[in-house]
Design a protein around this motif. Structure first.
Motif, short mmCIF file in Angstrom:
data_model
loop_
_atom_site.label_atom_id
_atom_site.label_comp_id
_atom_site.label_asym_id
_atom_site.label_seq_id
_atom_site.Cartn_x
_atom_site.Cartn_y
_atom_site.Cartn_z
N LEU A 1 22.23 2.17 17.77
CA LEU A 1 21.94 0.71 18.76
C LEU A 1 22.20 -0.45 18.20
N ARG A 2 22.83 -0.14 16.95
CA ARG A 2 23.02 -1.77 15.87
C ARG A 2 22.59 -2.88 17.04
N GLY A 3 20.79 -3.24 17.13
CA GLY A 3 20.18 -4.18 17.51
C GLY A 3 20.60 -4.39 19.15
N GLU A 4 21.04 -3.42 19.62
CA GLU A 4 21.55 -4.18 20.77
C GLU A 4 20.27 -3.19 21.62
N THR A 5 18.93 -4.19 21.54
CA THR A 5 17.86 -2.79 21.87
C THR A 5 17.61 -3.86 24.09
N ARG A 6 17.22 -4.86 23.44
CA ARG A 6 17.76 -5.67 24.81
C ARG A 6 17.58 -4.24 26.17
N GLU A 7 19.66 -4.73 26.23
CA GLU A 7 19.99 -4.45 27.00
C GLU A 7 19.31 -2.90 27.60
N LEU A 8 19.32 -2.13 26.49
CA LEU A 8 19.00 -0.78 26.44
C LEU A 8 17.34 -0.52 27.09
N LEU A 9 16.26 -1.58 26.89
CA LEU A 9 14.75 -1.49 27.12
C LEU A 9 14.93 -1.76 28.84
N GLU A 10 15.84 -2.67 29.29
CA GLU A 10 15.73 -3.41 30.46
C GLU A 10 16.44 -2.34 31.51
#
Length: 175
Positions: A1-10
Protein backbone atom coordinates in the motif's frame (compact mmCIF):
# COMPACT_ATOMS: atom_id res chain seq x y z
CA UNK A 1 0.00 0.00 0.00
CA UNK A 2 3.01 2.30 0.58
CA UNK A 3 0.98 4.41 2.98
CA UNK A 4 -1.79 5.11 0.46
CA UNK A 5 -4.57 3.94 2.77
CA UNK A 6 -6.65 7.11 2.75
CA UNK A 7 -7.72 6.75 -0.90
CA UNK A 8 -8.45 3.06 -0.47
CA UNK A 9 -10.55 3.71 2.64
CA UNK A 10 -12.55 6.36 0.78
CA UNK A 11 -13.08 4.00 -2.16
CA UNK A 12 -14.22 1.14 0.09
CA UNK A 13 -16.61 3.42 1.99
CA UNK A 14 -18.11 4.80 -1.23
CA UNK A 15 -18.51 1.34 -2.74
CA UNK A 16 -20.03 0.03 0.49
CA UNK A 17 -22.60 2.84 0.48
CA UNK A 18 -23.36 2.31 -3.22
CA UNK A 19 -23.93 -1.42 -2.70
CA UNK A 20 -26.13 -0.77 0.33
CA UNK A 21 -28.24 1.71 -1.64
CA UNK A 22 -28.67 -0.98 -4.31
CA UNK A 23 -29.79 -3.38 -1.53
CA UNK A 24 -26.75 -5.62 -2.05
CA UNK A 25 -26.16 -6.00 1.66
CA UNK A 26 -24.01 -9.15 1.55
CA UNK A 27 -21.52 -7.53 -0.84
CA UNK A 28 -21.58 -4.33 1.22
CA UNK A 29 -20.81 -6.38 4.37
CA UNK A 30 -17.71 -7.88 2.70
CA UNK A 31 -16.45 -4.39 1.85
CA UNK A 32 -17.24 -3.23 5.39
CA UNK A 33 -15.04 -6.01 6.79
CA UNK A 34 -12.20 -5.03 4.42
CA UNK A 35 -12.66 -1.41 5.48
CA UNK A 36 -12.43 -2.34 9.16
CA UNK A 37 -9.32 -4.50 8.59
CA UNK A 38 -7.62 -1.63 6.77
CA UNK A 39 -8.57 0.82 9.52
CA UNK A 40 -7.00 -1.48 12.14
CA UNK A 41 -3.86 -1.82 10.02
CA UNK A 42 -3.64 1.95 9.63
CA UNK A 43 -4.11 2.50 13.36
CA UNK A 44 -1.23 0.14 14.16
CA UNK A 45 1.19 1.61 11.64
CA UNK A 46 0.49 5.32 12.16
CA UNK A 47 2.84 6.74 14.75
CA UNK A 48 2.54 10.44 14.06
CA UNK A 49 -0.08 12.77 12.72
CA UNK A 50 -0.94 12.62 9.05
CA UNK A 51 0.34 16.17 8.63
CA UNK A 52 3.73 14.71 7.69
CA UNK A 53 3.23 13.80 4.05
CA UNK A 54 6.51 12.15 3.09
CA UNK A 55 9.90 12.15 4.78
CA UNK A 56 12.88 9.95 5.54
CA UNK A 57 14.36 9.52 9.01
CA UNK A 58 17.80 8.32 10.04
CA UNK A 59 18.37 7.42 13.70
CA UNK A 60 21.84 6.47 14.91
CA UNK A 61 23.01 4.37 17.85
CA UNK A 62 26.78 4.72 18.17
CA UNK A 63 28.99 2.98 20.72
CA UNK A 64 32.35 4.00 19.18
CA UNK A 65 33.05 0.60 17.58
CA UNK A 66 29.65 -0.47 16.29
CA UNK A 67 27.27 1.95 14.65
CA UNK A 68 23.65 1.05 13.95
CA UNK A 69 21.75 3.34 11.61
CA UNK A 70 18.00 2.95 11.28
CA UNK A 71 16.26 4.25 8.17
CA UNK A 72 12.50 4.85 8.15
CA UNK A 73 10.42 6.06 5.23
CA UNK A 74 7.29 7.81 6.45
CA UNK A 75 4.32 8.54 4.24
CA UNK A 76 1.17 10.21 5.51
CA UNK A 77 2.09 9.58 9.12
CA UNK A 78 2.76 5.85 8.70
CA UNK A 79 6.11 4.09 8.57
CA UNK A 80 6.03 2.24 5.26
CA UNK A 81 9.63 1.01 5.26
CA UNK A 82 12.24 0.50 7.96
CA UNK A 83 15.77 -0.88 7.65
CA UNK A 84 18.66 -0.94 10.11
CA UNK A 85 22.24 -1.05 8.88
CA UNK A 86 25.23 -2.08 10.98
CA UNK A 87 28.70 -0.64 10.46
CA UNK A 88 31.93 -1.42 12.28
CA UNK A 89 34.12 1.63 12.66
CA UNK A 90 37.51 0.86 11.12
CA UNK A 91 39.17 4.25 11.25
CA UNK A 92 38.04 7.53 12.67
CA UNK A 93 34.88 7.76 10.57
CA UNK A 94 32.57 10.40 11.93
CA UNK A 95 28.86 9.91 12.45
CA UNK A 96 28.38 12.25 9.50
CA UNK A 97 30.52 10.04 7.23
CA UNK A 98 28.63 6.92 8.31
CA UNK A 99 25.27 8.64 7.83
CA UNK A 100 26.21 9.59 4.25
CA UNK A 101 27.42 6.02 3.66
CA UNK A 102 24.08 4.66 4.93
CA UNK A 103 22.14 7.13 2.79
CA UNK A 104 24.10 6.04 -0.27
CA UNK A 105 23.54 2.36 0.53
CA UNK A 106 19.79 2.84 1.10
CA UNK A 107 19.48 4.91 -2.05
CA UNK A 108 21.25 2.25 -4.14
CA UNK A 109 19.66 -0.87 -2.65
CA UNK A 110 16.10 0.39 -2.28
CA UNK A 111 16.10 2.88 -5.18
CA UNK A 112 15.17 5.77 -2.87
CA UNK A 113 15.54 9.45 -3.72
CA UNK A 114 15.73 11.65 -0.65
CA UNK A 115 14.16 15.09 -0.43
CA UNK A 116 13.55 15.82 3.28
CA UNK A 117 15.64 13.87 5.77
CA UNK A 118 15.19 14.06 9.53
CA UNK A 119 18.44 13.55 11.47
CA UNK A 120 19.92 14.32 14.89
CA UNK A 121 22.75 16.35 13.35
CA UNK A 122 23.32 17.75 9.87
CA UNK A 123 26.13 15.97 7.98
CA UNK A 124 29.22 17.85 6.85
CA UNK A 125 28.50 17.22 3.16
CA UNK A 126 24.96 17.78 1.92
CA UNK A 127 23.89 15.88 -1.20
CA UNK A 128 22.19 17.89 -3.94
CA UNK A 129 18.43 18.24 -3.60
CA UNK A 130 18.31 17.00 0.01
CA UNK A 131 16.99 19.12 2.86
CA UNK A 132 18.05 18.07 6.34
CA UNK A 133 15.89 18.80 9.37
CA UNK A 134 17.03 18.58 12.99
CA UNK A 135 13.76 18.65 14.94
CA UNK A 136 13.59 20.03 18.46
CA UNK A 137 10.03 18.99 19.31
CA UNK A 138 6.80 17.83 17.73
CA UNK A 139 5.97 14.99 15.37
CA UNK A 140 9.32 15.03 13.57
CA UNK A 141 11.18 14.84 16.86
CA UNK A 142 9.01 11.86 17.82
CA UNK A 143 9.90 10.17 14.53
CA UNK A 144 13.61 10.69 15.16
CA UNK A 145 13.31 9.21 18.65
CA UNK A 146 11.50 6.16 17.26
CA UNK A 147 14.22 5.67 14.64
CA UNK A 148 16.97 5.98 17.26
CA UNK A 149 15.11 3.50 19.46
CA UNK A 150 14.89 1.08 16.50
CA UNK A 151 18.66 1.35 15.96
CA UNK A 152 19.32 0.76 19.68
CA UNK A 153 16.95 -2.24 19.75
CA UNK A 154 18.65 -3.71 16.70
CA UNK A 155 22.00 -3.43 18.53
CA UNK A 156 20.55 -5.13 21.63
CA UNK A 157 19.09 -7.93 19.50
CA UNK A 158 22.42 -8.43 17.71
CA UNK A 159 24.28 -8.64 21.04
CA UNK A 160 21.76 -11.17 22.38
CA UNK A 161 22.16 -13.24 19.23
CA UNK A 162 25.96 -13.06 19.56
CA UNK A 163 25.74 -14.13 23.18
CA UNK A 164 23.67 -17.19 22.27
CA UNK A 165 25.96 -18.14 19.40
CA UNK A 166 29.29 -17.55 21.09
CA UNK A 167 29.23 -16.63 24.80
CA UNK A 168 33.03 -16.30 25.03
CA UNK A 169 33.17 -13.66 22.31
CA UNK A 170 30.41 -11.70 24.03
CA UNK A 171 32.39 -11.70 27.29
CA UNK A 172 35.50 -10.44 25.52
CA UNK A 173 33.49 -7.77 23.72
CA UNK A 174 32.02 -6.40 26.94
CA UNK A 175 35.47 -6.13 28.52
Amino acid sequence: LRGETRELLEYLRDEMQRLASELKFEEAQILKQKYQHLERYQAKSAIVSTTIEETDVFGIDDDDRDVYINYMHVRRGAVVRSVTLHYKRRLDESRSDLLLLAMNEISTQLDVRFSEVIVAEIPEMIPDGVTFTVPQRGDKSLLLKVSEKNARQNKIDALKHLEKRNPEERTMRVM
